[in-house]
Motif scaffolding. Structure first.
Motif, short mmCIF file in Angstrom:
data_model
loop_
_atom_site.label_atom_id
_atom_site.label_comp_id
_atom_site.label_asym_id
_atom_site.label_seq_id
_atom_site.Cartn_x
_atom_site.Cartn_y
_atom_site.Cartn_z
N ARG A 17 -18.27 36.38 -47.60
CA ARG A 17 -18.54 36.41 -48.37
C ARG A 17 -18.78 34.64 -48.85
NH1 ARG A 17 -15.91 37.83 -53.94
NH2 ARG A 17 -17.10 39.78 -54.37
N ILE A 18 -18.12 34.65 -47.22
CA ILE A 18 -17.95 32.57 -46.83
C ILE A 18 -19.91 32.74 -46.42
CG2 ILE A 18 -17.95 31.28 -45.48
CD1 ILE A 18 -14.96 31.77 -45.50
N PHE A 19 -20.26 34.04 -45.44
CA PHE A 19 -21.29 33.59 -45.58
C PHE A 19 -22.59 34.22 -46.78
CE2 PHE A 19 -19.34 34.81 -40.99
CZ PHE A 19 -20.28 33.24 -39.97
N ASN A 20 -21.96 34.78 -46.96
CA ASN A 20 -23.36 34.78 -48.08
C ASN A 20 -23.30 33.44 -49.02
OD1 ASN A 20 -24.22 36.12 -51.15
ND2 ASN A 20 -22.76 35.00 -52.12
N VAL A 21 -22.73 33.23 -49.61
CA VAL A 21 -22.39 31.78 -50.17
C VAL A 21 -23.34 30.51 -49.02
CG1 VAL A 21 -21.30 29.37 -50.76
CG2 VAL A 21 -20.46 31.64 -51.74
N ALA A 22 -23.30 30.63 -47.51
CA ALA A 22 -23.56 29.71 -46.64
C ALA A 22 -25.30 29.84 -46.95
CB ALA A 22 -23.39 30.16 -45.15
N GLY A 23 -25.05 31.10 -47.20
CA GLY A 23 -26.36 31.73 -46.64
C GLY A 23 -27.43 30.61 -48.49
N ARG A 24 -26.77 30.60 -49.67
CA ARG A 24 -27.01 30.27 -50.62
C ARG A 24 -27.79 28.60 -50.32
NH1 ARG A 24 -26.43 34.19 -55.97
NH2 ARG A 24 -27.61 32.32 -56.67
N ILE A 25 -26.72 28.40 -49.47
CA ILE A 25 -26.22 26.61 -50.01
C ILE A 25 -27.80 25.86 -48.77
CG2 ILE A 25 -24.80 25.17 -48.01
CD1 ILE A 25 -22.64 26.19 -48.90
N ALA A 26 -27.80 27.00 -47.30
CA ALA A 26 -28.55 27.08 -46.52
C ALA A 26 -30.56 26.77 -47.55
CB ALA A 26 -28.58 27.50 -45.77
N GLU A 27 -30.74 27.44 -48.33
CA GLU A 27 -31.63 28.18 -49.23
C GLU A 27 -31.94 26.92 -49.94
OE1 GLU A 27 -31.40 31.66 -51.02
OE2 GLU A 27 -32.44 30.41 -52.69
N CYS A 28 -30.73 25.64 -50.28
CA CYS A 28 -31.25 24.50 -51.13
C CYS A 28 -31.39 24.07 -50.25
CB CYS A 28 -29.31 24.49 -51.70
SG CYS A 28 -29.91 23.46 -52.89
N TYR A 29 -30.38 23.28 -48.66
CA TYR A 29 -31.02 22.34 -47.74
C TYR A 29 -32.74 22.48 -47.20
CZ TYR A 29 -30.34 20.14 -43.53
OH TYR A 29 -30.67 19.13 -42.56
N ASP A 30 -32.95 23.91 -47.30
CA ASP A 30 -34.02 24.25 -46.91
C ASP A 30 -35.11 24.18 -47.80
OD1 ASP A 30 -33.44 25.25 -44.44
OD2 ASP A 30 -33.06 27.34 -44.88
N GLN A 31 -34.89 23.87 -49.12
CA GLN A 31 -36.09 23.21 -49.50
C GLN A 31 -36.06 22.41 -49.74
OE1 GLN A 31 -34.47 25.29 -53.79
NE2 GLN A 31 -35.17 26.89 -53.00
N GLY A 32 -35.28 21.12 -48.90
CA GLY A 32 -35.76 19.77 -48.67
C GLY A 32 -34.29 18.71 -49.55
N ASN A 33 -34.00 19.55 -50.03
CA ASN A 33 -32.34 19.19 -51.19
C ASN A 33 -31.51 18.45 -49.89
OD1 ASN A 33 -33.58 19.97 -53.55
ND2 ASN A 33 -33.21 21.92 -53.33
N ASP A 34 -30.69 17.34 -50.16
CA ASP A 34 -29.18 16.67 -49.69
C ASP A 34 -28.15 17.44 -50.48
OD1 ASP A 34 -30.23 14.84 -48.11
OD2 ASP A 34 -30.73 13.01 -49.48
N VAL A 35 -27.60 18.42 -49.76
CA VAL A 35 -26.61 19.01 -50.23
C VAL A 35 -25.32 18.81 -50.49
CG1 VAL A 35 -25.82 21.25 -51.40
CG2 VAL A 35 -28.58 21.25 -49.89
N VAL A 36 -24.79 18.38 -51.06
CA VAL A 36 -22.85 18.11 -50.80
C VAL A 36 -21.87 19.93 -51.70
CG1 VAL A 36 -21.35 17.16 -51.75
CG2 VAL A 36 -23.92 15.63 -51.25
N VAL A 37 -21.20 20.02 -50.82
CA VAL A 37 -21.30 21.36 -51.60
C VAL A 37 -18.88 20.75 -51.21
CG1 VAL A 37 -19.98 23.73 -51.51
CG2 VAL A 37 -22.54 22.86 -50.36
N VAL A 38 -19.08 21.46 -52.61
CA VAL A 38 -17.49 21.15 -52.92
C VAL A 38 -16.85 22.84 -53.41
CG1 VAL A 38 -15.35 20.68 -54.57
CG2 VAL A 38 -17.65 19.27 -54.21
N LEU A 39 -15.47 23.17 -52.57
CA LEU A 39 -15.24 24.08 -52.57
C LEU A 39 -13.55 24.46 -52.85
CD1 LEU A 39 -16.34 25.81 -49.11
CD2 LEU A 39 -17.05 26.11 -50.60
#
Ligand code: ASP
Ligand code: MG
Length: 408
Positions: A17-39
């Motif tokens: 699940r962590i890698f699944n979420v990491a994938g979604r975070i990376a996707e958002c980052y790759d779209q050129g966004n600044d990403v802050v994640v709260v867990l």
């Protein structure tokens, strides 16, 4: 864009699940966004930590409980940063001390006061993905505090507000906010859009999907929220300002079993008696919900009110102590009850909503013990054993009512 994403405990429960979420975070980052994640803490970690503490001392101090519980979130942020690093992304994990999340002093139920932007912004400038612990803060004694169960939502929204983020996405294990708990009501539907006020009511009346405080903060700072699943690509539920949301008669049905009713029988029918009782609770920070006073007979009144189950022992003890001083005859309570509520912005302008709800309960043979209403909600107190049938009956009734309203 600056995006804040929050992932709940089940979304980060294990390595996969962590890698699944990491994938979604990376996707958002790759779209050129600044990403802050709260867990949140992984899976049942928080419950497990509470059980661990209970083995030592079930009445351990709240300060030490917060010290312990906050470690759950610290584990998940570190693990997430590791997963992102492993995938080749620059990521850094931060706890509340490092970010500077200041809260009020009360342990286990602290409120966020201020969030410093400096450290997070520095890390974003370095092109890091920033992973922040939810649920925790630091008080004026430089101790760790926690924000109450489910508090990571509140951390995420407060961080989004502080950073003036363009988006705040709350990822969970369901597809959004539903018209009722889909595990109980099979016909429950996902809500596409709902206003802050309705969502805040639903959350505080028992819908588990969001921490109530998080919605209040979103409303105050106008942070548009999306609640969606970390496991599917489905669009979630958008929570935003009242004016841009269609006013539906009843948006949802919620229920809460964490209630108990207490009755003080035979209090003198004199000015100041209600004040005496509730000032007592106020002093002890016991919050009271529905209050009903019966019509006085023979110079005395009965006052009934509801509280959270966890305060029941306290309240009974307190009232027994003060019984004589209050001039009360008897204290009784009932903790086998449920509070079932309907919420909808449309009810302010439509009459007949209450009678529809009561009709549904009558059809289902459910007895009502107490009723309370406000502009956008109606709550009834019923027997715990009737909870499920009440939810289903009410949901059915309003689904039909809404269909006929649409046709008209
Ligand atoms: N881990 C904390 C809890 O379970 C906070 C959260 O999940 O939001 O209550
Ligand atoms: Mg949780």
């Amino acid at each position: 864009m600056l995006v804040v994403q929050k992932y709940g405990g089940s979304s980060v429960a294990d390595a996969e699940r962590i890698f699944n979420v990491a994938g979604r975070i990376a996707e958002c980052y790759d779209q050129g966004n600044d990403v802050v994640v709260v867990l949140s803490a992984q899976g049942d970690t928080t419950d497990d930590l509470i059980a661990k503490a209970a083995e030592i001392d079930p009445n351990a101090s709240k300060r030490e409980m917060d010290m312990l519980l906050s470690t759950g979130e610290q584990q998940s942020v570190a693990l997430m940063a590791m997963a992102l690093n492993k995938m080749g992304y620059a990521a850094v994990s931060l706890n509340a001390m490092q970010v500077g999340i200041s809260t009020t002093s009360e342990y286990s139920n602290a409120k966020i006061k201020l969030i410093s932007r400096g450290r997070i912004e520095q890390e974003l400038e370095r092109k890091n993905i920033v992973i922040v612990t939810g649920f925790q803060g630091i008080n004026k004694y430089e101790d760790i505090t926690t924000l109450g169960r489910g508090g990571s939502d509140t951390s995420a929204v407060a961080i989004a507000a502080a950073l003036r983020a363009d988006k705040c996405e709350i990822y969970t294990d369901v597809n959004g906010v539903y018209t009722a708990d889909p595990r109980v009501v099979k016909d429950a539907r996902k809500i596409d859009e709902i206003s802050y006020s309705e969502m805040a009511e639903l959350a505080s009346l028992g819908a588990k999907v969001l921490h109530t405080r998080s919605v209040e903060i979103a409303q105050k700072y106008n942070v548009e929220l999306v609640v969606r699943s970390s496991l599917t690509r489905e669009e979630g539920t958008v929570i935003k300002g009242e004016n841009s949301v269609e006013k539906i008669l009843v948006s949802g049905v919620a229920s809460d079993k964490d209630v108990a009713r207490v009755t003080i029988e035979g209090i003198d029918d004199k000015p100041g008696k209600a004040f005496e009782v509730f000032a007592l609770f106020d002093k002890k920070k016991i919050s009271v919900d529905i209050i009903i006073q019966s019509i006085g007979r023979g110079g005395t009144n009965d006052i009934s009110f509801t509280i959270e189950k966890s305060s029941l022992k306290n309240v009974i003890q307190l009232l027994e102590e003060y019984k004589e001083k209050l001039g009360a005859k008897k204290i009784t309570f009932d903790d086998k009850i449920a509070k079932v509520s309907i919420v909808g912005a449309g009810m302010a302008t439509h009459s007949g909503v209450a009678s529809l709800m009561f009709e549904a309960l009558y059809d289902a043979g459910v007895n009502i013990k107490m009723i309370s209403t406000s502009e956008i909600k109606i709550s009834v107190l019923i027997d715990e054993k009737d909870e499920e049938s009440a939810l289903i009956a009410i949901h059915d009734k309003f689904q039909l009512a809404m269909q006929s309203l649409r046709q008209n």
